[in-house]
Design a protein around this motif. Structure first.
Motif, mmCIF file in Angstrom:
data_model
loop_
_atom_site.group_PDB
_atom_site.id
_atom_site.type_symbol
_atom_site.label_atom_id
_atom_site.label_comp_id
_atom_site.label_asym_id
_atom_site.label_seq_id
_atom_site.Cartn_x
_atom_site.Cartn_y
_atom_site.Cartn_z
ATOM 1 N N UNK A 194 5.888 4.650 4.110
ATOM 2 C CA UNK A 194 5.394 5.132 2.814
ATOM 3 C C UNK A 194 6.454 4.903 1.735
ATOM 4 N N UNK A 195 6.254 3.930 0.853
ATOM 5 C CA UNK A 195 5.206 2.900 0.862
ATOM 6 C C UNK A 195 5.536 1.815 1.877
ATOM 7 N N UNK B 1 0.841 -1.196 0.000
ATOM 8 C CA UNK B 1 0.000 0.000 0.000
ATOM 9 C C UNK B 1 0.871 1.239 0.000
ATOM 10 N N UNK B 2 0.275 2.348 -0.437
ATOM 11 C CA UNK B 2 1.017 3.612 -0.434
ATOM 12 C C UNK B 2 1.472 3.974 0.965
ATOM 13 N N UNK B 3 0.687 3.569 1.966
ATOM 14 C CA UNK B 3 1.028 3.829 3.380
ATOM 15 C C UNK B 3 0.651 2.605 4.211
ATOM 16 N N UNK B 4 1.558 2.186 5.057
ATOM 17 C CA UNK B 4 1.280 1.110 6.012
ATOM 18 C C UNK B 4 1.586 1.634 7.408
ATOM 19 N N UNK B 5 0.546 1.683 8.245
ATOM 20 C CA UNK B 5 0.723 2.092 9.629
ATOM 21 C C UNK B 5 0.934 0.833 10.458
ATOM 22 N N UNK B 6 2.050 0.750 11.155
ATOM 23 C CA UNK B 6 2.415 -0.479 11.867
ATOM 24 C C UNK B 6 1.776 -0.591 13.245
ATOM 25 N N UNK B 7 1.140 0.452 13.701
ATOM 26 C CA UNK B 7 0.698 0.567 15.090
ATOM 27 C C UNK B 7 1.558 1.554 15.847
ATOM 28 N N UNK C 207 9.372 -2.000 4.247
ATOM 29 C CA UNK C 207 9.335 -1.470 2.887
ATOM 30 C C UNK C 207 9.134 -2.627 1.906
ATOM 31 N N UNK C 208 8.468 -2.379 0.774
ATOM 32 C CA UNK C 208 8.272 -3.447 -0.212
ATOM 33 C C UNK C 208 9.605 -4.020 -0.681
ATOM 34 N N UNK C 209 9.640 -5.340 -0.774
ATOM 35 C CA UNK C 209 10.854 -5.994 -1.275
ATOM 36 C C UNK C 209 10.482 -7.287 -1.971
ATOM 37 N N UNK C 210 11.392 -7.783 -2.772
ATOM 38 C CA UNK C 210 11.153 -9.033 -3.473
ATOM 39 C C UNK C 210 11.182 -10.195 -2.486
ATOM 40 N N UNK C 211 10.326 -11.172 -2.749
ATOM 41 C CA UNK C 211 10.290 -12.331 -1.870
ATOM 42 C C UNK C 211 9.188 -13.272 -2.289
#
Length: 372
Positions: free
Chosen positions: A17-18, A6-12, A33-37
């Motif tokens: 972002x992203x 998502x454009x923003x992920x709030x972890x608590x 953060x987005x990564x390959x996997x």
């Protein structure tokens, strides 16, 4: 394995972002953060992904109290993004409360409910709210322990008036049983509130409501609760219980705020006539009052609306989201919900540009969502 991006992920705790949330089955595997996997990538787009909301104080919804139909009440709130909810019980006789606790305890053990909250009967007649005055009583230790033992660890919170005879001893026992002792529905003084906090109180039941106001020579419990870093303070941000400006002001400086609903059966329903405990309630324009009076009888709020209301009043979105996720989880020592971290439950809400709930993920499965 699924990789939700998502454009923003709030972890608590913080906003990425992203961001990316990796889940497998009912559990979170990773967040960052987005990564390959490995796993399927699901791009949610320009939205905010947040942990599912946690409501520490609610009496029902969807037309039912938790005593009447706990699963239906929980389902109504889940559709609005609350994936963890505590069943609050209003004042009844000790025998009736014992029966109700025993009936709800298996649902807590099964994970359908996050816990049980005893809001009464150890409250002040002067600030009884929607509690039958003839059922209110001093907290005899044997009765307090009876209800705590009936729950076998599922009673997560007990509200108590600090000025009642035996309150300090009861507070110590509540804490020894592993539950939160919360001060509320109380006519206590500042000094009595301080003594209760020193005895183990770590919660303020709907701060400002059902307690003396803050006065310059008699600050009462409000100042004692707000100033102490050991205390979590509940707020009902529905525009009825509090002026939104007051809620926003408190949330701007107090890092230990918990948004609650204090919802009754009418949450998510039309106006009409309902019952809270044994008291008749009239709901008009979505505001609940004890029938024939101007006494507020809980709310018809859902927590998604509480978050939106808070942000609309000027609260920083991160502050508002913390107050609906990680804060209530920490308040009640719920270690597997309220945050995204390896091993926590895969509960999440997808929030649109206006911070309303668009989608709900519960235990790793998408649910039907209802916009407030």
């Amino acid at each position: 394995m699924i990789r939700l991006r998502a454009a923003r992920v709030f972890t608590g705790h913080e906003m990425l972002s992203p961001g990316e949330l990796v889940i497998e089955g009912e559990a979170v595997v990773a967040v960052g953060a987005p990564e390959e996997g490995p796993g399927e990538v699901v791009d949610l787009g320009d939205v905010t992904l947040s942990p599912g909301y946690v409501d520490a104080h609610s009496h029902g919804g969807g037309g039912f109290s938790f005593v009447e139909d706990a699963l239906a009440a929980a389902a109504l709130h889940r559709a609005h993004g609350t994936t963890s909810i505590v069943a609050s019980l209003v004042t009844q006789s000790i025998d009736e409360l014992d029966d109700q606790v025993r009936a709800l305890a298996p649902l807590v053990d099964a994970g359908e409910l996050a816990g049980i909250h005893l809001e009464g009967p150890w409250l002040s007649p002067a600030y009884k709210g929607a509690h039958p005055v003839d059922r209110l009583r001093d907290p005899a230790l044997d009765e307090v322990n009876r209800l705590l033992d009936a729950g076998a660890g599922t009673v997560k919170m007990v509200t108590i008036a600090a000025e009642r005879e035996g309150a300090l001893e009861a507070i110590r026992s509540i804490v020894e049983h592993g539950a939160v002792a919360a001060l509320g529905h109380s006519d206590c003084t500042y000094d009595e509130a301080r003594a209760a906090i020193d005895a183990g109180v770590t919660g303020a039941t709907h701060l400002f409501n059902a307690m003396p106001g803050l006065k310059h020579r008699e600050p009462g419990p409000i100042l004692a609760l707000l100033e102490d870093p050991r205390v979590w303070c509940e707020l009902i941000v529905d525009g009825v219980h509090l002026r939104p400006e007051l809620a926003a002001w408190v949330m701007s400086f107090d890092p230990r705020i918990v948004l609650i609903t204090d919802a009754m059966a009418a949450a998510g329903c039309e106006d009409g006539d309902y019952v809270l405990g044994e008291l008749p309630v009239e709901v008009r324009d979505h505001i609940a009052h004890i029938a024939g009076t101007d006494t507020i009888a809980g709310s018809t709020l859902t927590l998604d609306r509480g978050v939106v209301n808070s942000i609309a009043a000027g609260v920083d979105p991160i502050v508002a989201l913390k107050a609906a996720t990680s804060h209530p989880a920490e308040y009640l020592s719920l270690s597997t919900v309220g945050t995204f971290a390896p091993g926590t439950r895969a509960d999440a809400v997808v929030l649109g540009a206006d911070w309303s709930v668009e989608r709900v993920l519960y235990r790793g499965a998408w649910q039907d969502a209802a916009r407030a």
